[in-house]
Scaffold this motif. Structure first.
Motif, PDB file in Angstrom:
ATOM      1  N   ASP A  58      46.102 141.899  28.903  1.00  0.00           N
ATOM      2  CA  ASP A  58      47.560 140.863  28.262  1.00  0.00           C
ATOM      3  C   ASP A  58      47.551 139.956  27.231  1.00  0.00           C
ATOM      4  OD1 ASP A  58      45.789 138.155  29.360  1.00  0.00           O
ATOM      5  OD2 ASP A  58      46.307 138.573  31.115  1.00  0.00           O
ATOM      6  N   THR A  59      48.349 139.658  26.578  1.00  0.00           N
ATOM      7  CA  THR A  59      47.895 139.490  25.305  1.00  0.00           C
ATOM      8  C   THR A  59      47.307 138.009  25.130  1.00  0.00           C
ATOM      9  OG1 THR A  59      50.363 137.643  25.477  1.00  0.00           O
ATOM     10  CG2 THR A  59      49.938 139.815  24.222  1.00  0.00           C
ATOM     11  N   ALA A  60      47.049 137.164  25.684  1.00  0.00           N
ATOM     12  CA  ALA A  60      46.073 135.897  26.400  1.00  0.00           C
ATOM     13  C   ALA A  60      44.839 135.932  26.364  1.00  0.00           C
ATOM     14  CB  ALA A  60      46.565 134.916  27.587  1.00  0.00           C
ATOM     15  N   SER A  61      44.429 137.485  26.961  1.00  0.00           N
ATOM     16  CA  SER A  61      42.969 137.924  27.307  1.00  0.00           C
ATOM     17  C   SER A  61      42.804 138.684  25.121  1.00  0.00           C
ATOM     18  CB  SER A  61      42.738 138.678  28.263  1.00  0.00           C
ATOM     19  OG  SER A  61      43.378 138.121  29.228  1.00  0.00           O
ATOM     20  N   ALA A  62      44.089 138.943  24.974  1.00  0.00           N
ATOM     21  CA  ALA A  62      43.358 139.854  23.500  1.00  0.00           C
ATOM     22  C   ALA A  62      43.259 138.324  22.910  1.00  0.00           C
ATOM     23  CB  ALA A  62      44.085 140.540  23.325  1.00  0.00           C
ATOM     24  N   TYR A  63      43.943 137.298  23.082  1.00  0.00           N
ATOM     25  CA  TYR A  63      43.457 135.967  21.838  1.00  0.00           C
ATOM     26  C   TYR A  63      42.532 135.880  22.291  1.00  0.00           C
ATOM     27  CZ  TYR A  63      48.969 135.677  20.028  1.00  0.00           C
ATOM     28  OH  TYR A  63      49.742 135.229  19.413  1.00  0.00           O
ATOM     29  N   ALA A  64      42.426 135.713  23.482  1.00  0.00           N
ATOM     30  CA  ALA A  64      40.821 134.822  23.605  1.00  0.00           C
ATOM     31  C   ALA A  64      38.934 135.302  23.015  1.00  0.00           C
ATOM     32  CB  ALA A  64      40.857 135.258  24.988  1.00  0.00           C
ATOM     33  N   VAL A  65      39.506 137.260  23.213  1.00  0.00           N
ATOM     34  CA  VAL A  65      38.573 137.239  22.355  1.00  0.00           C
ATOM     35  C   VAL A  65      38.297 137.458  20.747  1.00  0.00           C
ATOM     36  CG1 VAL A  65      36.847 140.204  21.341  1.00  0.00           C
ATOM     37  CG2 VAL A  65      39.162 139.373  24.008  1.00  0.00           C
ATOM     38  N   HIS A  66      39.554 136.895  20.144  1.00  0.00           N
ATOM     39  CA  HIS A  66      39.189 136.978  18.573  1.00  0.00           C
ATOM     40  C   HIS A  66      39.112 135.615  18.244  1.00  0.00           C
ATOM     41  CE1 HIS A  66      40.164 140.294  17.090  1.00  0.00           C
ATOM     42  NE2 HIS A  66      42.167 140.250  16.552  1.00  0.00           N
ATOM     43  N   ARG A  67      39.500 134.309  19.455  1.00  0.00           N
ATOM     44  CA  ARG A  67      38.975 133.300  19.628  1.00  0.00           C
ATOM     45  C   ARG A  67      37.954 132.998  19.165  1.00  0.00           C
ATOM     46  NH1 ARG A  67      42.031 130.978  22.787  1.00  0.00           N
ATOM     47  NH2 ARG A  67      44.236 131.684  21.560  1.00  0.00           N
ATOM     48  N   GLU A  68      37.510 133.187  20.625  1.00  0.00           N
ATOM     49  CA  GLU A  68      35.844 133.169  20.517  1.00  0.00           C
ATOM     50  C   GLU A  68      34.771 134.199  19.771  1.00  0.00           C
ATOM     51  OE1 GLU A  68      32.532 134.273  24.047  1.00  0.00           O
ATOM     52  OE2 GLU A  68      34.038 133.833  24.467  1.00  0.00           O
ATOM     53  N   ALA A  69      35.228 135.410  18.984  1.00  0.00           N
ATOM     54  CA  ALA A  69      34.599 136.211  18.741  1.00  0.00           C
ATOM     55  C   ALA A  69      33.995 136.064  16.713  1.00  0.00           C
ATOM     56  CB  ALA A  69      34.732 137.625  18.419  1.00  0.00           C
ATOM     57  N   HIS A  70      35.602 134.971  16.548  1.00  0.00           N
ATOM     58  CA  HIS A  70      35.413 134.528  15.043  1.00  0.00           C
ATOM     59  C   HIS A  70      36.460 133.715  14.819  1.00  0.00           C
ATOM     60  CE1 HIS A  70      38.772 137.885  15.485  1.00  0.00           C
ATOM     61  NE2 HIS A  70      37.417 138.307  15.326  1.00  0.00           N
ATOM     62  N   GLY A  71      37.184 133.180  15.210  1.00  0.00           N
ATOM     63  CA  GLY A  71      38.338 132.523  15.407  1.00  0.00           C
ATOM     64  C   GLY A  71      39.471 132.662  14.787  1.00  0.00           C
ATOM     65  N   LEU A  72      39.571 134.367  13.678  1.00  0.00           N
ATOM     66  CA  LEU A  72      41.148 134.730  13.496  1.00  0.00           C
ATOM     67  C   LEU A  72      41.513 135.246  14.001  1.00  0.00           C
ATOM     68  CD1 LEU A  72      38.387 136.405   9.940  1.00  0.00           C
ATOM     69  CD2 LEU A  72      39.933 134.424  10.667  1.00  0.00           C
ATOM     70  N   VAL A  73      42.619 133.970  15.118  1.00  0.00           N
ATOM     71  CA  VAL A  73      43.251 134.790  15.903  1.00  0.00           C
ATOM     72  C   VAL A  73      45.189 135.722  15.550  1.00  0.00           C
ATOM     73  CG1 VAL A  73      42.689 133.444  17.911  1.00  0.00           C
ATOM     74  CG2 VAL A  73      44.112 133.059  16.632  1.00  0.00           C
ATOM     75  N   ALA A  74      45.241 136.648  16.582  1.00  0.00           N
ATOM     76  CA  ALA A  74      46.552 137.282  15.483  1.00  0.00           C
ATOM     77  C   ALA A  74      47.336 136.803  15.297  1.00  0.00           C
ATOM     78  CB  ALA A  74      46.993 138.340  16.245  1.00  0.00           C
ATOM     79  N   ASP A  75      48.725 136.485  14.417  1.00  0.00           N
ATOM     80  CA  ASP A  75      50.216 135.456  14.429  1.00  0.00           C
ATOM     81  C   ASP A  75      51.081 136.468  15.290  1.00  0.00           C
ATOM     82  OD1 ASP A  75      49.099 134.334  11.420  1.00  0.00           O
ATOM     83  OD2 ASP A  75      48.815 136.498  10.908  1.00  0.00           O
ATOM     84  N   GLU A  76      50.599 137.785  15.635  1.00  0.00           N
ATOM     85  CA  GLU A  76      51.769 138.915  16.294  1.00  0.00           C
ATOM     86  C   GLU A  76      50.932 139.351  17.386  1.00  0.00           C
ATOM     87  OE1 GLU A  76      54.617 140.388  14.126  1.00  0.00           O
ATOM     88  OE2 GLU A  76      54.212 139.043  12.429  1.00  0.00           O
ATOM     89  N   ILE A  77      50.991 139.524  18.534  1.00  0.00           N
ATOM     90  CA  ILE A  77      50.409 140.833  19.517  1.00  0.00           C
ATOM     91  C   ILE A  77      51.988 141.672  19.914  1.00  0.00           C
ATOM     92  CG2 ILE A  77      49.261 141.289  21.206  1.00  0.00           C
ATOM     93  CD1 ILE A  77      47.698 139.526  20.567  1.00  0.00           C
ATOM     94  N   HIS A  78      51.905 142.930  19.875  1.00  0.00           N
ATOM     95  CA  HIS A  78      53.120 143.703  20.519  1.00  0.00           C
ATOM     96  C   HIS A  78      53.138 144.502  21.066  1.00  0.00           C
ATOM     97  CE1 HIS A  78      55.515 141.962  16.954  1.00  0.00           C
ATOM     98  NE2 HIS A  78      54.597 142.292  15.766  1.00  0.00           N
ATOM     99  N   PRO A  79      53.850 144.916  22.657  1.00  0.00           N
ATOM    100  CA  PRO A  79      53.265 146.012  23.441  1.00  0.00           C
ATOM    101  C   PRO A  79      53.711 147.419  22.059  1.00  0.00           C
ATOM    102  CG  PRO A  79      55.451 144.697  23.923  1.00  0.00           C
ATOM    103  CD  PRO A  79      54.345 143.711  23.054  1.00  0.00           C
ATOM    104  N   VAL A  80      52.621 148.287  23.397  1.00  0.00           N
ATOM    105  CA  VAL A  80      52.834 149.696  22.275  1.00  0.00           C
ATOM    106  C   VAL A  80      52.948 150.457  23.589  1.00  0.00           C
ATOM    107  CG1 VAL A  80      51.796 151.775  21.804  1.00  0.00           C
ATOM    108  CG2 VAL A  80      50.175 148.965  20.931  1.00  0.00           C
ATOM    109  N   LEU A  81      54.474 150.603  23.119  1.00  0.00           N
ATOM    110  CA  LEU A  81      55.022 152.277  24.173  1.00  0.00           C
ATOM    111  C   LEU A  81      53.928 153.194  23.983  1.00  0.00           C
ATOM    112  CD1 LEU A  81      58.967 151.273  24.104  1.00  0.00           C
ATOM    113  CD2 LEU A  81      57.063 149.957  25.597  1.00  0.00           C
ATOM    114  N   GLN A  82      53.741 153.848  25.792  1.00  0.00           N
ATOM    115  CA  GLN A  82      53.121 155.058  25.232  1.00  0.00           C
ATOM    116  C   GLN A  82      53.692 156.041  26.408  1.00  0.00           C
ATOM    117  OE1 GLN A  82      49.058 154.613  27.427  1.00  0.00           O
ATOM    118  NE2 GLN A  82      49.472 152.409  27.193  1.00  0.00           N
ATOM    119  N   GLY A  83      54.363 156.962  25.656  1.00  0.00           N
ATOM    120  CA  GLY A  83      55.298 157.301  26.363  1.00  0.00           C
ATOM    121  C   GLY A  83      53.872 159.265  26.149  1.00  0.00           C
TER     122      GLY A  83
END
Length: 83
Positions: A58-83
């Protein structure tokens, strides 16, 4: 797991390709704690953006990694559709 593309609008002052690579390395060191896999990143100096492709539950997990790793969280997170 779903794929997401995160977008960082604006490159931190003084950041260069080496700094972005170091931040990505820090993500890789933290990601297992959150069940996330940061797959790749792109730096677009002309546009002033950084993009990260992430396999995450989920997006919260992705944010958490950036936050813990270096503090530079993303401004936007978009799902990537796989086809």
């Amino acid at each position: 797991m779903p794929l997401f593309m995160d977008v960082h609008n604006g490159i931190p002052e003084g950041a260069d390709a080496a700094a972005v690579a170091a931040a990505h390395k820090a993500d890789l060191e933290v990601q297992d704690r959150y069940g996330v896999r940061y797959l790749n990143y792109w730096l677009d100096v002309d546009a002033g953006k950084i993009f990260c492709l992430v396999d995450a539950p989920d997006t919260a997990s992705a944010y958490a990694v950036h936050r813990e790793a270096h503090g530079l969280v993303a401004d936007e997170i978009h799902p990537v559709l796989q086809g």
